[in-house]
Design an enzyme around this catalytic site. Structure first.
Site, short mmCIF file in Angstrom:
data_model
loop_
_atom_site.label_atom_id
_atom_site.label_comp_id
_atom_site.label_asym_id
_atom_site.label_seq_id
_atom_site.Cartn_x
_atom_site.Cartn_y
_atom_site.Cartn_z
CE1 TYR A 55 -3.14 -3.10 0.17
CE2 TYR A 55 -3.14 -2.53 2.53
CZ TYR A 55 -3.63 -3.32 1.32
OH TYR A 55 -4.50 -4.28 1.38
CG HIS A 113 -1.02 -8.66 -0.42
ND1 HIS A 113 -0.77 -7.41 -0.22
CD2 HIS A 113 -2.46 -8.58 -0.39
CE1 HIS A 113 -1.74 -6.54 -0.39
NE2 HIS A 113 -2.78 -7.10 -0.50
P1 NAP Z 1 -13.83 -0.35 1.86
O1 NAP Z 1 -13.52 -0.65 3.30
O2 NAP Z 1 -14.92 -1.50 1.32
O3 NAP Z 1 -14.36 0.78 1.26
C1 NAP Z 1 -13.54 2.04 1.63
C2 NAP Z 1 -14.27 3.23 0.89
O4 NAP Z 1 -15.53 3.55 1.54
C3 NAP Z 1 -13.57 4.65 1.18
O5 NAP Z 1 -13.69 5.33 0.06
C4 NAP Z 1 -14.13 5.19 2.34
O6 NAP Z 1 -14.09 6.55 2.54
C5 NAP Z 1 -15.67 4.66 2.35
N1 NAP Z 1 -16.34 4.68 3.75
C6 NAP Z 1 -15.93 3.83 4.66
N2 NAP Z 1 -16.65 4.23 5.81
C7 NAP Z 1 -17.88 4.58 5.23
C8 NAP Z 1 -19.01 4.99 5.58
N3 NAP Z 1 -19.19 4.66 6.99
N4 NAP Z 1 -19.87 5.62 4.85
C9 NAP Z 1 -19.66 5.74 3.58
N5 NAP Z 1 -18.39 5.62 3.17
C10 NAP Z 1 -17.39 4.96 3.71
O7 NAP Z 1 -12.55 -0.94 0.71
P2 NAP Z 1 -11.10 -1.33 0.65
O8 NAP Z 1 -10.30 -0.16 1.28
O9 NAP Z 1 -10.93 -1.70 -0.47
O10 NAP Z 1 -11.08 -2.53 1.75
C11 NAP Z 1 -10.85 -2.31 3.21
C12 NAP Z 1 -9.55 -2.69 3.48
O11 NAP Z 1 -9.30 -4.26 3.46
C13 NAP Z 1 -8.28 -2.01 2.76
O12 NAP Z 1 -8.24 -0.63 3.35
C14 NAP Z 1 -7.29 -2.91 3.12
O13 NAP Z 1 -6.67 -2.80 4.29
C15 NAP Z 1 -8.01 -4.38 3.04
N6 NAP Z 1 -7.71 -5.00 1.47
C16 NAP Z 1 -7.19 -6.20 1.45
C17 NAP Z 1 -6.99 -6.73 0.21
C18 NAP Z 1 -6.12 -8.02 0.09
O14 NAP Z 1 -5.79 -8.25 -1.10
N7 NAP Z 1 -5.77 -8.41 1.01
C19 NAP Z 1 -7.65 -6.02 -0.90
C20 NAP Z 1 -8.22 -4.97 -0.77
C21 NAP Z 1 -8.55 -4.31 0.47
P3 NAP Z 1 -13.13 7.58 3.23
O15 NAP Z 1 -11.70 6.68 3.18
O16 NAP Z 1 -13.18 8.92 2.38
O17 NAP Z 1 -13.66 7.54 4.70
#
Ligand code: NAP
Length: 279
Positions: A55, A113
């Site tokens: 990241y 990962h």
């Molecule tokens: P997510 O958590 O599903 O969505 C994040 C988005 O939602 C951001 O734009 C955030 O905005 C918004 N958001 C958060 N809370 C909210 C709420 N209560 N109301 C409205 N919008 C909201 O997506 P993600 O970041 O892809 O997934 C979460 C985590 O999983 C990642 O950050 C990472 O740590 C992990 N991940 C792992 C892998 C893997 O391959 N292992 C792949 C993808 C993700 P703001 O930031 O503007 O608040």
């Protein structure tokens, strides 16, 4: 009210709701806001923080390092090694670089990962070495489907896998059919990544209808759905304070049978095996 917890296979206890960090650390002008969001989340009990060397090329780990400075003992840090770094020697080096960016002496849970070209046995050996030296607490995997998990479990020390982190949200719920019950049966927790569908579910009108009955938000309904069963840890990413607060409160939302039926009509459960989705 404290957040409910779940146990890793090692017995370590973690909150079922944590914080993601993908896309943090990419822009210097957002650093302070991202650090503040993670700190607020920690104060609210979302003490599990998920990050990765990938990241922002280490930038997200630096944000986490700043957020946990002076409160290391309050948090549970998850980070990940890239498959291209997953050989015996490179895994150790990658972990040490992550530790330095995080400003800590231990990563609590270190994940592969996704699967790459390095034999799994070699990565597991490196993970076990890191565990023996105290540089990591537990190790696990990410983006592993049932067949990958079976292959892993057949290895010497493979059954020490502490968790598998995969894509799981209402728009990507294929694992309800196979991987999730497989892991539950073996007591291996599933970390649900992108539980808000990268933010899309927070704007979903079908979820808004359910949310209205609870004076909640669609994002809270999406998270409460992910957490409706045992052995799941959701790691939404939020860099805005209002999102952090919203997400924390989702753990207190109990969906009714009527809610679940309405949600299933909008996002039908899987009927046929599909390969594990990943982003
Ligand atoms: P997510 O958590 O599903 O969505 C994040 C988005 O939602 C951001 O734009 C955030 O905005 C918004 N958001 C958060 N809370 C909210 C709420 N209560 N109301 C409205 N919008 C909201 O997506 P993600 O970041 O892809 O997934 C979460 C985590 O999983 C990642 O950050 C990472 O740590 C992990 N991940 C792992 C892998 C893997 O391959 N292992 C792949 C993808 C993700 P703001 O930031 O503007 O608040």
């Amino acid at each position: 009210m404290p957040l409910p917890t779940t146990s890793l296979t090692s017995g370590a206890s973690v909150p079922v709701l944590g914080q993601g960090t993908w896309k943090m650390g990419e822009r210097r002008e957002r650093f302070a806001e991202e650090v503040a969001a993670l700190r607020l989340g920690i104060e609210l009990g979302m003490t599990l923080i998920d990050t990765a060397e990938m990241y922002a090329s280490g930038g997200a780990e630096r944000v986490v390092g700043e957020a946990i400075a002076g409160r290391r003992d309050d948090v549970f840090i998850v980070s990940k090694v890239l498959p291209s770094n997953a050989s015996r020697a490179a895994t150790i080096r990658a972990c040490e670089a992550s530790l330095s960016r995080l400003g800590t002496e231990r990563i609590d849970l270190y994940l592969l990962h996704w699967r790459g070209g390095v034999p799994l046995a070699e990565t597991v050996e490196a993970f076990e070495t890191l565990k023996s030296s105290g540089k990591i607490g537990d190790w696990g995997v990410s983006n592993f489907d049932v067949e990958d998990m079976e292959e892993l479990m057949a290895l010497t020390a493979g059954s020490a896998v502490a968790a598998n982190q995969v894509l799981y949200h209402l728009g990507a719920r294929g694992i309800d059919l196979d991987l999730l019950p497989w892991q539950r049966k073996r007591g291996i927790p599933l970390m649900a990544y992108s539980p808000l569908g990268e933010g899309d579910l927070a704007r979903n009108s079908r979820l808004a209808a359910v949310a209205e009955r609870h004076a909640a938000t669609p994002a809270q309904v999406a998270l409460a759905w992910t957490l409706r069963g045992d052995g799941v840890i959701a790691i939404p990413k939020a860099s805005r304070a209002e999102h952090v607060r919203d997400n924390r409160a989702a753990a207190d939302l109990r969906l009714t049978a009527e809610d679940i039926a309405e949600i299933d009509a909008a996002f039908p459960p899987p009927h046929r095996k599909k390969p594990l989705e990943m982003i």
